[in-house]
Design a protein around this motif. Sequence first.
Motif, PDB file in Angstrom:
ATOM      1  N   GLU A 696      33.094 -10.157  21.693  1.00  0.00           N
ATOM      2  CA  GLU A 696      32.680 -10.426  20.316  1.00  0.00           C
ATOM      3  C   GLU A 696      33.417 -11.653  19.792  1.00  0.00           C
ATOM      4  O   GLU A 696      34.380 -12.130  20.416  1.00  0.00           O
ATOM      5  CB  GLU A 696      32.946  -9.196  19.432  1.00  0.00           C
ATOM      6  CG  GLU A 696      32.157  -7.971  19.859  1.00  0.00           C
ATOM      7  CD  GLU A 696      32.422  -6.760  18.985  1.00  0.00           C
ATOM      8  OE1 GLU A 696      33.116  -6.923  17.956  1.00  0.00           O
ATOM      9  OE2 GLU A 696      31.963  -5.665  19.331  1.00  0.00           O
ATOM     10  N   TYR A 697      33.005 -12.149  18.614  1.00  0.00           N
ATOM     11  CA  TYR A 697      33.504 -13.437  18.121  1.00  0.00           C
ATOM     12  C   TYR A 697      33.994 -13.311  16.686  1.00  0.00           C
ATOM     13  O   TYR A 697      33.442 -12.550  15.884  1.00  0.00           O
ATOM     14  CB  TYR A 697      32.414 -14.505  18.219  1.00  0.00           C
ATOM     15  CG  TYR A 697      31.772 -14.547  19.587  1.00  0.00           C
ATOM     16  CD1 TYR A 697      32.409 -15.171  20.653  1.00  0.00           C
ATOM     17  CD2 TYR A 697      30.551 -13.919  19.825  1.00  0.00           C
ATOM     18  CE1 TYR A 697      31.849 -15.182  21.914  1.00  0.00           C
ATOM     19  CE2 TYR A 697      29.981 -13.919  21.086  1.00  0.00           C
ATOM     20  CZ  TYR A 697      30.635 -14.553  22.129  1.00  0.00           C
ATOM     21  OH  TYR A 697      30.079 -14.559  23.382  1.00  0.00           O
ATOM     22  N   PHE A 702      27.783 -16.584  18.352  1.00  0.00           N
ATOM     23  CA  PHE A 702      27.459 -16.575  19.782  1.00  0.00           C
ATOM     24  C   PHE A 702      26.718 -17.840  20.219  1.00  0.00           C
ATOM     25  O   PHE A 702      26.762 -18.221  21.388  1.00  0.00           O
ATOM     26  CB  PHE A 702      26.624 -15.336  20.125  1.00  0.00           C
ATOM     27  CG  PHE A 702      25.189 -15.408  19.673  1.00  0.00           C
ATOM     28  CD1 PHE A 702      24.194 -15.853  20.524  1.00  0.00           C
ATOM     29  CD2 PHE A 702      24.841 -15.051  18.366  1.00  0.00           C
ATOM     30  CE1 PHE A 702      22.867 -15.913  20.112  1.00  0.00           C
ATOM     31  CE2 PHE A 702      23.523 -15.112  17.954  1.00  0.00           C
ATOM     32  CZ  PHE A 702      22.532 -15.550  18.818  1.00  0.00           C
ATOM     33  N   ASN A 703      26.046 -18.530  19.243  1.00  0.00           N
ATOM     34  CA  ASN A 703      25.281 -19.735  19.612  1.00  0.00           C
ATOM     35  C   ASN A 703      25.984 -21.023  19.210  1.00  0.00           C
ATOM     36  O   ASN A 703      25.387 -22.106  19.280  1.00  0.00           O
ATOM     37  CB  ASN A 703      23.888 -19.681  18.994  1.00  0.00           C
ATOM     38  CG  ASN A 703      23.920 -19.506  17.482  1.00  0.00           C
ATOM     39  OD1 ASN A 703      24.990 -19.358  16.905  1.00  0.00           O
ATOM     40  ND2 ASN A 703      22.751 -19.539  16.845  1.00  0.00           N
ATOM     41  N   VAL A 708      28.901 -21.528  23.780  1.00  0.00           N
ATOM     42  CA  VAL A 708      27.958 -21.833  24.859  1.00  0.00           C
ATOM     43  C   VAL A 708      28.663 -22.580  25.983  1.00  0.00           C
ATOM     44  O   VAL A 708      28.501 -22.261  27.166  1.00  0.00           O
ATOM     45  CB  VAL A 708      26.779 -22.664  24.312  1.00  0.00           C
ATOM     46  CG1 VAL A 708      25.858 -23.099  25.459  1.00  0.00           C
ATOM     47  CG2 VAL A 708      25.992 -21.870  23.270  1.00  0.00           C
ATOM     48  N   TRP A 709      29.503 -23.559  25.604  1.00  0.00           N
ATOM     49  CA  TRP A 709      30.254 -24.313  26.619  1.00  0.00           C
ATOM     50  C   TRP A 709      31.206 -23.387  27.389  1.00  0.00           C
ATOM     51  O   TRP A 709      31.332 -23.490  28.617  1.00  0.00           O
ATOM     52  CB  TRP A 709      31.082 -25.424  25.954  1.00  0.00           C
ATOM     53  CG  TRP A 709      30.272 -26.468  25.258  1.00  0.00           C
ATOM     54  CD1 TRP A 709      28.965 -26.802  25.480  1.00  0.00           C
ATOM     55  CD2 TRP A 709      30.725 -27.320  24.195  1.00  0.00           C
ATOM     56  NE1 TRP A 709      28.572 -27.815  24.635  1.00  0.00           N
ATOM     57  CE2 TRP A 709      29.634 -28.158  23.839  1.00  0.00           C
ATOM     58  CE3 TRP A 709      31.939 -27.481  23.509  1.00  0.00           C
ATOM     59  CZ2 TRP A 709      29.732 -29.123  22.840  1.00  0.00           C
ATOM     60  CZ3 TRP A 709      32.042 -28.454  22.528  1.00  0.00           C
ATOM     61  CH2 TRP A 709      30.949 -29.254  22.190  1.00  0.00           C
ATOM     62  N   PHE A 710      31.898 -22.518  26.646  1.00  0.00           N
ATOM     63  CA  PHE A 710      32.884 -21.638  27.287  1.00  0.00           C
ATOM     64  C   PHE A 710      32.255 -20.846  28.425  1.00  0.00           C
ATOM     65  O   PHE A 710      32.790 -20.819  29.545  1.00  0.00           O
ATOM     66  CB  PHE A 710      33.484 -20.689  26.239  1.00  0.00           C
ATOM     67  CG  PHE A 710      34.419 -19.671  26.823  1.00  0.00           C
ATOM     68  CD1 PHE A 710      35.741 -19.987  27.075  1.00  0.00           C
ATOM     69  CD2 PHE A 710      33.987 -18.379  27.145  1.00  0.00           C
ATOM     70  CE1 PHE A 710      36.611 -19.053  27.630  1.00  0.00           C
ATOM     71  CE2 PHE A 710      34.840 -17.443  27.692  1.00  0.00           C
ATOM     72  CZ  PHE A 710      36.165 -17.777  27.934  1.00  0.00           C
TER      73      PHE A 710
END
Length: 799
Positions: A696-697, A702-703, A708-710
């Motif tokens: 979770e963030y 999440f976008n 996304v890079w991670f």
Amino acid sequence: MAFASRLQFFVRTDGKTLVFRANSSDTVRSVHERIHLITKIPVVEQRLIYRGKQLQCDKSLAECAIQNDACLHLVGRMRSTGHSKAWRIIDDIISLVRRLCEGETVPYALKTIRTKISEYLSMTPKDDDDPATGHLQLFMSFSVPAALVMLYMSPIRDNKEHAEESIRHFLESCITELPKSLRSRCAPIVLEFCNLLRRIASDDPLYLSCRSSFGSMMKVIKVRWVSKHTESVKRAISIKEIFPFVKELADKLSKDLELSLHTIASLGTWSDVHDFKMFLRPLRTVMSGYKGFKHPISLPMENEHRHVLLCKEEVELLYQVFEDMLKKMGECLFRMEQWLSANVSGEIDIACPAWPQYLTILKELNGISKLYLGSEEEFWTILSMRKRALCMLVVRYAKRSADHKWLLEHKDIMDFESRRHLVMMMFPEVKRDFQEQHEMLIDRSQLLSESFDYIANAKAESLHGGILMEFKNEEATGPGVLREWFVLVCQAIFNQQNPLFVACPNDRRRFYPNPASTVEPLHLKYFNFSGRMIGLALMHKVQVGIVLDRVFFLQLGGYSISLEDIRDADPDMYNNCKWILERDPEYIDSDALGLTFVREVEELGLRRVVELCDGGKGMVVNSKNRNDYVDLLIKHKFVTSISQQVSHFAQGFGDILSDLGLQKFFFQSLELEDIDQMLHGSGNDISVKDWKAHTEYNGYKFNDPQIVWFWKIVRKMSPQQKKNILFFWTSVKYLPVEGFRGLASRLYIYKSMEDISHLPSSHTCFYRLCFPPYPSMTIMEQRLSIIAQEHVGCSFGTY
């Protein structure tokens, strides 16, 4: 209707009142005889007066028009007794009950009865069993239970409430006023209350309370196969007296099981399950210990011992109870599997109050099955057919407070998750209170020696509450640091530069004790320390990446070692022994191998010959004794030569369990593959998809580009780099066998306010990874590649 033919009446004499129960067809003479048993007044000296007329001995009570609650007067002299004060208290109680039954208003009646009951029980002789028995016997001799039940049935206002409160007060006072050693003496009195109240209604709340109290006494009272009728309070309870309660409760539970087949709601608390268990266990114990017949029992019982036939009906009815409830339980488990297959929602724990009771019922049925020929096999056959439901019950509802040995003795019926759940309850529950934890401050440069001092020299009990660990000159503390410490210490213990353990040639993860460990003067203490460390790692659910070899695992469980068991530990010995056993007898007998019953052992660079048995040097291996030779060879290398090491490891491991006596049973309850998964965790590569699904963030979405890079960067990493990132993030080096689902919580990525020149940081206790919003994927990849190096990822977290 049987109750209507019974009479309850008072007999008044010399300032004292007795209570009697009799059939209306009983003669007056039978009442005189019962009075004689109590008062010792000869029958010829007694005169019973009712409504001004003397009753004739040969007349029945019905012919004399004796009614319920009638008061008869006895003309005769009441003899003295050694319990005169107790008699006076009882007489006061019965006299007060009689007055209430006659409709008289008595101020403070309930308080008076309760006070008299407490006074009577409190004056029970505490130090001598026989006087205490005689004292309590008066309660039955004067029919106080019958008097109070008579009051309970009275139609007069408030009488029922007075009686109920008085009887409940007696049940409570048996515990509060009497020492444990004498409480069992009240069992026949409580049984009398049960028998009287059951005639009113089997669902009467007061009856149910008395039944539960009587059931709780089953732990301490003596139960016999049969017993002769006696008025003594000290007498043993017989099977015939207990069985009606078992049958009654079994019928009720059978109906409840039937109901649970059709609904996952609307069921009660199932308090009857506890009473069923309490009554059934002494009954089962007496039947299994009785020497009048052979076990298990073969039905029908026509040819059994005559004493057994005295309880033939109860023995056969108990079997019918078993068959009926086992059938119902099989149907219930099948219905459970249907609900599970239908993906019932997560609220099912609340919606199915019957399910938590299933394990208790099954345990009791398992106990009954041992009594009857063929029943145990029948029981486990049904459970094996409903394995999925059984395993779900174990994982969801098996509690530490219960004994689950009966399940673990049939471990093949269960899956890994349920076996693990049961053996984990053999460990103490890890405390979160810092005051109860064992505190350690470790210098990383002295990791093994200082850890040894803290753990090996601690009292076992001090390790049961958990561990509070921190490294010197580091701020981090908490579960994340503890997980890292477990991994590092276990890797140091099993490091091949230390002489304690030998790694298996075919699987370098597997270890068994090194026979040459004696080169270390403290080697036995270190084996005890190693056992404690493995036990603590399991207790704290930390996967340390170490597994035990089969020869080691089997010895910890008390099993013998066979040739197939040494395949991984010593492939060369395994192949050589197989070759010897498979050669033609003629070749072996030709002495072409030149073998005798000896073994060469290397110690500190020197080789010496050890005889495998007395006179082994002169015993040539041939086709007839080669099996013995192989067995002795294996026993010497993998049992005799490491017996002390195994013993001290087992002692250390047992120190961590709630009960040292469970040590062997712990390993007997598991398969080798189970302990592999518990100690090593998943052997699969980390699934980024699973990883992402359990993350979770906070501060990110999440976008967001950084997220996304991670995941793109992590997906491209090597398996080892992924492990290093995970370890940096969580201090978890080896995932549980369930993957991320098996971790203590979900993972989190937090947005930090640090400058973009900073590396990511972590809070391993809370599974948090923190990094600033890097402006590009290239910069992020550079930062992550640094912490993905194994020597950097270690101990880099904050706390």
